[in-house]
Scaffold this motif. Structure first.
Motif, PDB file in Angstrom:
ATOM      1  N   TYR A  31      -6.080  42.741   1.822  1.00 19.06           N
ATOM      2  CA  TYR A  31      -5.404  42.100   2.958  1.00 19.06           C
ATOM      3  C   TYR A  31      -5.951  42.558   4.312  1.00 19.06           C
ATOM      4  O   TYR A  31      -5.813  41.858   5.311  1.00 19.06           O
ATOM      5  CB  TYR A  31      -3.897  42.390   2.920  1.00 19.06           C
ATOM      6  CG  TYR A  31      -3.176  41.859   1.711  1.00 19.06           C
ATOM      7  CD1 TYR A  31      -3.722  40.840   0.925  1.00 19.06           C
ATOM      8  CD2 TYR A  31      -1.931  42.364   1.339  1.00 19.06           C
ATOM      9  CE1 TYR A  31      -3.053  40.358  -0.189  1.00 19.06           C
ATOM     10  CE2 TYR A  31      -1.255  41.879   0.232  1.00 19.06           C
ATOM     11  CZ  TYR A  31      -1.824  40.894  -0.536  1.00 19.06           C
ATOM     12  OH  TYR A  31      -1.157  40.414  -1.637  1.00 19.06           O
ATOM     13  N   SER A  32      -6.544  43.742   4.333  1.00 24.13           N
ATOM     14  CA  SER A  32      -7.033  44.264   5.608  1.00 24.13           C
ATOM     15  C   SER A  32      -8.475  43.846   5.894  1.00 24.13           C
ATOM     16  O   SER A  32      -9.015  44.159   6.945  1.00 24.13           O
ATOM     17  CB  SER A  32      -6.923  45.791   5.625  1.00 24.13           C
ATOM     18  OG  SER A  32      -7.637  46.340   4.541  1.00 24.13           O
ATOM     19  N   ALA A  33      -9.090  43.147   4.951  1.00 22.53           N
ATOM     20  CA  ALA A  33     -10.492  42.745   5.140  1.00 22.53           C
ATOM     21  C   ALA A  33     -10.615  41.679   6.231  1.00 22.53           C
ATOM     22  O   ALA A  33      -9.697  40.889   6.462  1.00 22.53           O
ATOM     23  CB  ALA A  33     -11.049  42.228   3.822  1.00 22.53           C
TER      24      ALA A  33
ATOM     25  N   LYS B  44      -8.063  48.625   9.948  1.00 25.88           N
ATOM     26  CA  LYS B  44      -6.837  47.882   9.641  1.00 25.88           C
ATOM     27  C   LYS B  44      -6.127  48.462   8.414  1.00 25.88           C
ATOM     28  O   LYS B  44      -4.901  48.402   8.310  1.00 25.88           O
ATOM     29  CB  LYS B  44      -7.156  46.413   9.415  1.00 25.88           C
ATOM     30  CG  LYS B  44      -7.470  45.650  10.689  1.00 25.88           C
ATOM     31  CD  LYS B  44      -7.669  44.183  10.370  1.00 25.88           C
ATOM     32  CE  LYS B  44      -8.043  43.398  11.615  1.00 25.88           C
ATOM     33  NZ  LYS B  44      -8.413  42.002  11.261  1.00 25.88           N
TER      34      LYS B  44
ATOM     35  N   LEU C 226      -3.593  40.810   9.903  1.00 23.01           N
ATOM     36  CA  LEU C 226      -4.251  40.851   8.597  1.00 23.01           C
ATOM     37  C   LEU C 226      -4.626  39.439   8.143  1.00 23.01           C
ATOM     38  O   LEU C 226      -4.191  38.448   8.739  1.00 23.01           O
ATOM     39  CB  LEU C 226      -3.317  41.504   7.573  1.00 23.01           C
ATOM     40  CG  LEU C 226      -2.823  42.900   7.967  1.00 23.01           C
ATOM     41  CD1 LEU C 226      -1.770  43.393   6.999  1.00 23.01           C
ATOM     42  CD2 LEU C 226      -3.998  43.879   8.020  1.00 23.01           C
ATOM     43  N   ASN C 227      -5.397  39.369   7.059  1.00 21.26           N
ATOM     44  CA  ASN C 227      -5.791  38.041   6.578  1.00 21.26           C
ATOM     45  C   ASN C 227      -4.696  37.402   5.732  1.00 21.26           C
ATOM     46  O   ASN C 227      -4.830  36.256   5.305  1.00 21.26           O
ATOM     47  CB  ASN C 227      -7.123  38.116   5.822  1.00 21.26           C
ATOM     48  CG  ASN C 227      -7.031  38.965   4.566  1.00 21.26           C
ATOM     49  OD1 ASN C 227      -6.087  38.845   3.800  1.00 21.26           O
ATOM     50  ND2 ASN C 227      -8.000  39.850   4.347  1.00 21.26           N
ATOM     51  N   THR C 228      -3.657  38.135   5.474  1.00 20.57           N
ATOM     52  CA  THR C 228      -2.516  37.624   4.723  1.00 20.57           C
ATOM     53  C   THR C 228      -1.279  37.774   5.600  1.00 20.57           C
ATOM     54  O   THR C 228      -1.084  38.826   6.201  1.00 20.57           O
ATOM     55  CB  THR C 228      -2.342  38.427   3.421  1.00 20.57           C
ATOM     56  OG1 THR C 228      -3.541  38.286   2.648  1.00 20.57           O
ATOM     57  CG2 THR C 228      -1.158  37.943   2.609  1.00 20.57           C
TER      58      THR C 228
END
Lengths: 450, 264
Positions: free
Chosen positions: A411-413, A437, B150-152
Motif C-alpha cells: 500500500y505504501s508503494a 511512506k 497511499l495507493n490504497t
C-alpha cells in the motif's frame, strides 16, 4: 506425484534456477568502478526518532521593507520579545517567545500587524540520515538526486526521486540487531569488510552439507550487501536495513544452481534459526509442492518472504508466484521505469530498483587490487531492497503479521507507472516501494469530505 | 511535580477545608435554596505528555458551558455543568498502527459535563478565603479522517476525551464597591485518552493513547464585577507552570475564563 514426474520437475527447476542465476550474472559488470576512496567527507547526521512540529520559544518574523529599523525594534519590544538572531540576507528575525505565550499565539498576533510581512513558527525539519559510506552517492536506489551513477565516462544519470527514500525512513528507524534477514542464496562472503560485522553466524551450507555458508559465486554476497551492508563505517556502500543482521544460507552452488530440495531445506532451516525475513533472489518457471510447503512453513512461523520475479520478461517465476506466502518483486530502473527484463503477471506485488545496482562482491572476485564492489542488474537485486524494508518494518512493529507487513509494503508503494496503468498492474504491481511512506508517520490533516 | 509534592498540596488543601470554627466568618445558617444559573467560556492550552512521558504535544480546548449552582447553606454552593468543547489534540503520533499516523487534523467537538463547588472558609474585613473545586469531563465525539497518501484508500476515526480537576483556595478582596479581585492556587490535574481506529485496505488497527497535562499547580488571577446583587461577571486567567525537561527550564500553560452568573 509419480517418481518420474517428481524427477522431471526437479530437473526443470534446477535448470530454471540456473538460467535465472546466469541471467543475473550475465549482466554483472565485469570491472569494478573506479571509485575514489576517501574523498567523501563525513556527513552523517544522527536521527531523531520523533520531532515536535516546531521549536518552542522561537518564531521567525520578517517586517515589510518600508518599515524602518527603529520601528522594527520597537515593535519587537512591544510584543515583549527580543531578537535572538537575525538572518540578515533574508531580513528575518528569530524572535524569542515570552514564557507565558505560545508560538502559535505570537504568530497569530504578529500576522495582524500590517508592518509584518510574515510571521511563522520556527519549524523543525526531520533529519535525513545520510551514511558516510563513500559509495553511497552511487546508490541511486536508496537516494536518487539525479546523480551520475558511476565514476566512469558514460555512466547513466538517474532521475531525482526515482528511489525508495531510505534516508528519510532511517530517521524513523534503523532497525534492530535482533531482526535477522536470511539470504537463501549462494552464500555470503563473511570476510567482506562491509559485511563481516553484520553476519549473524556462519549459517548453513546445503550444497556441501556443512555449517559454513561461504559464497563461492558472488550472487549471495551481492544480495546481502543490498540488504544490510554496514552503514556509517566509512567503507563501501550502505545497506537498507541499517542495524539488522544477515543469516547466510547456501542453497546455490558456484554456478548459481540449486535444487528444489536444497532451496526448500534452506527455507526451513532459516525459519527455524531465527530469520524474521527470508530473501529468495532465485527462481524457476515451475512451482513444486515441496517448495510451496516450505514457504508455508516459514510463513506460518511468522517469517516474511520476499522473492525476485525473474529476469526473462516472461511470467513470474516460482517461488515469487506463490502469492499467499511470498512478496513478488519486479525491477525498475534509475528513472522509475520498469526494467525491460523484469518478469510480469498478476502475481507481481511491488517493484524496486534492479538496474545498475551497486553492492558488495566477494573480496576474491576482482582480485586484491580492486575494491570488492560492483554493479549488476536483475530482479535478484530488487528483492533485497524489499527484504530490507520488511526487516525495518518488523523492527519497528514486531506485532505485525507477515500478511500485514506485506500489505504495508504494497500500500505504501508509489504507483510510478500510473500514467500508463493506473493502480495495481502486472508489471510493477502496486508500484515502486517507498520506505518513507511505509515507516514514517503519515500526517493526517484532512477530515472526510474535504 | 513528584507524587510526594502533590500529596503535600492535597494535605494543605484539606487543612484549609477544616479551618477552626472560630476563624470562620460565615455561619451555617440555612439560607434557603438560591439558584445561580451561569454561562462560562473557558480557554485552556495545556502541554501534554504521552507514551510514558517520552513525547509532548499541546491540547487546546476552548469550552463553553452552562452552570446551575445551588447555594445550599450560606457560603456553600454546589453546581452542575454542561456544555460543549472543541478539543485540539494536534501533535499526537500513533505508532502502534499498521501505518503510523501523526495527528494534525485539528479540533474534535464533544460535550462536557461536570460539577463545581465553592465553600467560604474565612472572612475578615475586606478579605475572604474560599475553597473551590471544579471537575469537567469531555465525553468526545468520533470524527472520521481520510488517509490519502497511499495507493490504497484509507481512513481513520478518532475520539478524544479528557477530564480536568481543579481544587484549591481563593483569596478575594472585597474592598471595592463593584469589583472584587482575587487570586487562587489550585491543584490541577488534566488527563485523557485519544483513541484512533485505522482502516487501510485489508489493514486495521487501533491505538488508545493516554495523555496527561504537565504541571500540577495552577495560579489563578482574576476579577469579579457585580453590578447588581443578581448578576456577577468574572474574568480570570490561569497560569500553570511546568518543567519543560532537563536543562530546558520552565514553561507556562495559559488559560482564561469569562463567566456570567445570575442569582435568584
Amino acid at each position: 506425484m509419480t517418481p518420474h514426474r517428481h524427477r522431471t520437475d526437479r530437473i526443470a527447476a534446477v535448470l530454471a534456477v540456473a538460467a535465472a542465476a546466469v541471467l543475473a550474472a550475465a549482466s554483472f559488470a565485469s570491472h569494478t568502478p573506479k571509485v575514489p576512496l576517501g574523498t567523501v567527507s563525513s556527513i552523517a547526521r544522527r536521527g531523531i526518532s520523533s520531532l515536535p512540529a516546531r521549536l518552542d520559544g522561537q518564531i521567525l518574523v520578517k517586517f515589510r521593507k518600508s518599515v524602518p529599523l527603529a520601528l522594527q525594534a520597537s515593535t519587537i519590544v512591544a510584543y515583549r520579545s527580543r531578537v535572538m538572531t537575525k538572518i540578515s540576507r533574508l531580513g528575518v528575525y528569530v524572535m524569542e517567545v515570552p514564557a507565558d505565550e505560545t508560538p502559535e499565539k505570537m504568530v497569530y498576533a504578529l500576522r495582524q500587524n500590517p508592518d509584518v510581512e510574515y510571521a511563522e513558527p520556527n519549524v523543525l525539519l526531520r533529519a535525513l540520515i545520510t551514511p558516510n559510506d563513500p559509495l553511497f552517492k552511487y546508490q541511486y536506489a536508496l537516494s536518487n538526486t539525479g546523480q551520475i551513477i558511476g565514476s566512469v565516462p558514460g555512466s547513466p544519470q538517474g532521475k531525482a526521486s526515482a528511489d525508495i527514500k531510505a534516508p528519510t525512513a532511517w530517521g524513523e528507524t534503523k532497525g534492530r540487531e535482533d531482526i535477522i534477514v536470511a539470504v537463501v542464496d549462494s552464500g555470503v562472503d563473511m570476510a567482506h569488510p562491509d559485511l563481516q560485522n553484520k553476519i549473524q553466524n556462519s549459517g548453513k551450507d546445503f550444497i556441501n552439507n556443512d555449517n559454513d555458508a561461504t559464497d563461492d559465486l558472488w550472487h549471495g554476497t551481492f544480495v546481502a550487501g543490498i540488504i544490510a551492508a554496514q552503514n556509517d563505517n566509512g567503507e563501501g556502500i550502505a545497506g537498507v536495513a541499517w542495524n539488522c543482521k544477515i543469516l547466510p544460507v547456501k542453497v546455490l552452488d558456484n554456478s548459481g544452481v540449486g535444487s528444489t530440495d536444497q532451496v526448500a531445506s534452506g527455507i526451513l532451516w532459516a525459519a527455524d534459526n531465527g530469520a524474521a525475513v527470508i530473501n529468495l533472489s532465485l527462481g524457476a518457471e515451475t512451482g513444486t509442492e515441496t517448495l510451496r510447503a516450505a514457504l508455508k512453513y516459514a510463513y506460518d512461523k511468522g517469517v516474511i518472504i520476499v522473492a525476485a520475479a525473474g529476469n526473462g520478461n516472461t511470467n513470474v517465476f516460482y517461488p515469487a508466484a506463490y502469492d499467499t506466502y511470498v512478496l513478488a518483486v519486479a525491477a525498475t530502473d534509475y528513472n522509475d521505469n520498469r526494467a525491460d527484463f523484469s518478469n510480469f503477471g498478476a502475481r507481481i506485488d511491488v517493484a524496486a530498483p534492479g538496474v545498475r545496482i551497486l553492492s558488495t562482491v566477494p573480496t576474491w572476485y576482482f582480485g586484491p587490487d580492486v575494491l570488492p564492489y560492483g554493479y549488476a542488474d536483475g530482479t535478484s537485486f530488487s528483492a533485497p531492497h524489499v527484504a530490507g524494508l520488511a526487516a525495518l518494518i518488523k523492527s519497528l512493529k514486531s506485532w505485525l503479521t507477515p500478511a500485514q507487513i506485506m500489505d504495508v509494503i504494497r500500500y505504501s508503494a508509489d504507483d510510478v507507472n500510473s500514467s500508463q496503468f493506473l493502480g495495481k498492474d502486472e508489471y510493477i504491481g502496486y508500484g515502486r516501494i517507498n520506505m518513507e511512506k511505509a515507516l514514517v508517520p503519515l500526517i493526517i490533516n484532512k477530515p472526510v469530505g474535504q | 511535580m513528584n507524587r510526594s509534592r502533590r500529596k503535600r498540596i492535597l494535605v494543605w488543601l484539606a487543612a484549609l477545608a477544616f479551618v477552626p470554627a472560630g476563624l470562620r466568618a460565615q455561619n451555617d445558617v440555612p439560607a434557603g435554596l438560591h439558584l445561580k444559573p451561569g454561562f462560562h467560556f473557558e480557554y485552556l492550552s495545556r502541554t501534554l505528555t504521552w507514551d510514558n512521558d517520552a513525547y509532548q504535544s499541546t491540547l487546546i480546548m476552548p469550552t463553553a458551558y452552562f452552570s446551575l449552582d445551588i447555594e445550599i447553606v450560606r457560603g456553600f454552593t454546589f453546581g452542575i455543568l454542561g456544555g460543549y468543547t472543541f478539543s485540539n489534540f494536534n501533535g499526537l503520533v500513533f505508532r502502534q498502527l499498521p501505518f503510523s499516523l501523526d495527528y494534525e487534523a485539528g479540533a474534535i467537538n464533544g460535550f462536557v459535563l461536570g460539577a463545581q463547588m465553592q465553600k467560604s472558609l474565612f472572612s475578615s474585613g475586606f478579605w475572604e478565603i474560599t475553597a473551590d473545586a471544579q471537575f469537567l469531563a469531555s465525553l468526545g465525539t468520533t470524527k472520521v479522517f481520510t488517509i490519502d497518501q497511499l495507493n490504497t484508500s484509507g481512513q481513520f476515526d478518532a475520539k478524544g476525551t479528557w477530564m480536568h480537576l481543579q481544587v484549591g483556595p481563593t483569596v478575594i478582596y472585597r474592598g471595592f464597591e463593584l469589583f472584587s479581585p482575587f487570586i487562587g492556587a489550585a491543584f490541577d490535574k488534566l488527563w485523557g485518552t485519544f483513541t484512533v481506529n485505522e482502516t487501510i485496505g485489508s489493514l486495521t488497527g487501533s491505538e488508545a493513547k493516554s495523555v496527561a497535562g504537565k504541571g500540577a499547580l495552577a495560579v489563578t488571577l482574576g476579577m469579579m464585577y457585580e453590578p447588581s446583587p443578581n448578576l456577577s461577571l468574572k474574568l480570570s486567567g490561569n497560569f500553570i507552570p511546568y518543567n519543560k525537561g532537563t536543562g530546558q527550564g520552565l514553561g507556562i500553560d495559559l488559560g482564561g475564563t469569562v463567566r456570567a452568573v445570575f442569582s435568584f
